[in-house]
Design a protein around this motif. Sequence first.
Motif, short mmCIF file in Angstrom:
data_model
loop_
_atom_site.label_atom_id
_atom_site.label_comp_id
_atom_site.label_asym_id
_atom_site.label_seq_id
_atom_site.Cartn_x
_atom_site.Cartn_y
_atom_site.Cartn_z
N GLU A 49 0.83 -1.21 0.00
CA GLU A 49 0.00 0.00 0.00
C GLU A 49 0.86 1.26 0.00
N LYS A 50 1.86 1.31 0.85
CA LYS A 50 2.74 2.50 0.94
C LYS A 50 3.48 2.75 -0.36
N ALA A 51 3.83 1.67 -1.07
CA ALA A 51 4.55 1.82 -2.34
C ALA A 51 3.60 2.08 -3.51
N GLY A 52 2.31 1.97 -3.27
CA GLY A 52 1.34 2.20 -4.34
C GLY A 52 1.13 1.02 -5.26
N VAL A 53 1.46 -0.17 -4.79
CA VAL A 53 1.24 -1.39 -5.58
C VAL A 53 -0.22 -1.79 -5.41
N LYS A 54 -0.95 -1.80 -6.52
CA LYS A 54 -2.38 -2.13 -6.49
C LYS A 54 -2.65 -3.38 -7.31
N GLY A 55 -3.70 -4.08 -6.96
CA GLY A 55 -4.10 -5.25 -7.73
C GLY A 55 -5.03 -6.14 -6.94
N LYS A 56 -5.45 -7.20 -7.58
CA LYS A 56 -6.25 -8.21 -6.90
C LYS A 56 -5.33 -9.03 -6.01
N LEU A 57 -5.84 -9.48 -4.89
CA LEU A 57 -5.02 -10.25 -3.95
C LEU A 57 -5.43 -11.71 -3.97
N LEU A 58 -4.46 -12.56 -4.08
CA LEU A 58 -4.66 -14.00 -3.94
C LEU A 58 -3.88 -14.41 -2.71
N ILE A 59 -4.59 -14.79 -1.66
CA ILE A 59 -3.96 -15.17 -0.40
C ILE A 59 -3.92 -16.69 -0.32
N GLU A 60 -2.72 -17.22 -0.24
CA GLU A 60 -2.55 -18.67 -0.14
C GLU A 60 -1.97 -18.97 1.23
N LYS A 61 -2.29 -20.10 1.74
CA LYS A 61 -1.86 -20.58 3.06
C LYS A 61 -2.98 -20.29 4.06
N PRO A 62 -2.80 -20.66 5.27
CA PRO A 62 -3.86 -20.38 6.25
C PRO A 62 -4.17 -18.89 6.34
N PHE A 63 -5.45 -18.60 6.41
CA PHE A 63 -5.94 -17.22 6.49
C PHE A 63 -6.13 -16.90 7.96
N GLY A 64 -5.05 -16.53 8.62
CA GLY A 64 -5.08 -16.37 10.07
C GLY A 64 -4.87 -17.72 10.73
N HIS A 65 -4.84 -17.72 12.06
CA HIS A 65 -4.67 -19.00 12.77
C HIS A 65 -5.87 -19.36 13.63
N ASP A 66 -6.86 -18.44 13.70
CA ASP A 66 -8.14 -18.70 14.36
C ASP A 66 -9.14 -17.67 13.84
N LEU A 67 -10.37 -17.73 14.32
CA LEU A 67 -11.42 -16.84 13.82
C LEU A 67 -11.08 -15.37 14.04
N ILE A 68 -10.58 -15.04 15.20
CA ILE A 68 -10.28 -13.63 15.52
C ILE A 68 -9.17 -13.10 14.62
N SER A 69 -8.10 -13.87 14.44
CA SER A 69 -7.01 -13.39 13.58
C SER A 69 -7.45 -13.32 12.12
N ALA A 70 -8.32 -14.24 11.69
CA ALA A 70 -8.84 -14.20 10.32
C ALA A 70 -9.70 -12.96 10.11
N GLN A 71 -10.53 -12.61 11.09
CA GLN A 71 -11.36 -11.41 10.98
C GLN A 71 -10.50 -10.15 10.96
N LYS A 72 -9.47 -10.12 11.77
CA LYS A 72 -8.57 -8.96 11.80
C LYS A 72 -7.85 -8.81 10.45
N LEU A 73 -7.38 -9.93 9.91
CA LEU A 73 -6.72 -9.90 8.62
C LEU A 73 -7.69 -9.42 7.54
N GLU A 74 -8.91 -9.89 7.60
CA GLU A 74 -9.93 -9.46 6.63
C GLU A 74 -10.12 -7.94 6.68
N GLU A 75 -10.19 -7.37 7.87
CA GLU A 75 -10.33 -5.92 8.03
C GLU A 75 -9.14 -5.19 7.41
N GLU A 76 -7.94 -5.69 7.66
CA GLU A 76 -6.74 -5.05 7.11
C GLU A 76 -6.72 -5.12 5.59
N LEU A 77 -7.08 -6.26 5.05
CA LEU A 77 -7.07 -6.44 3.59
C LEU A 77 -8.08 -5.51 2.93
N GLU A 78 -9.24 -5.36 3.54
CA GLU A 78 -10.28 -4.53 2.94
C GLU A 78 -9.95 -3.04 2.99
#
Length: 173
Positions: free
Chosen positions: A95-124
Amino acid sequence: FELYLKGRFQAGSQIIAFSRRDWNDQDYRDFITPSVSTKDKEKLKDFLSLIQYVSGTFDAPEGYIKLKESILNEHTVIHLAIQPNAHTEVIHGLEKAGVKGKLLIEKPFGHDLISAQKLEEELEKYVECKNIYRIDHYLGKRGLDEVLRKRKEDSEFLLRLDKEHVESVHFRL
């Protein structure tokens, strides 16, 4: 490479690998070549010519700036195949460098529900939800195992497993 062989790359497509190793384009091409299975050396050479390598670390802005300068196409897919605890740091660096595009996230999306929700907020904050694609091979494995088991038990199963009979598939953990 398989997508390339099937003509799924548009003119002007490029692949940019980003890693902390102090390599150049050819070093990275040499690294991946043994994993590509083909007898068509000319197609492999053409495919490898699409690949660039950018060296950088997740915590240093210089790498993200070099990445941004390497991107020639506005239709960018950023494939993050990194450890889950680095997602937020990388998103902020992009974001700081201005790199834009669609995101493909591979691997576990967080390690539990709370971390996944937090990651979702950051990504959005970085990209719209409709432009985020999530792949978790481990979670998908269980569903695939079930499909394979069912296929062995019911010979009619595969006949019904097509676009005419299935709209979507959901697995519950």
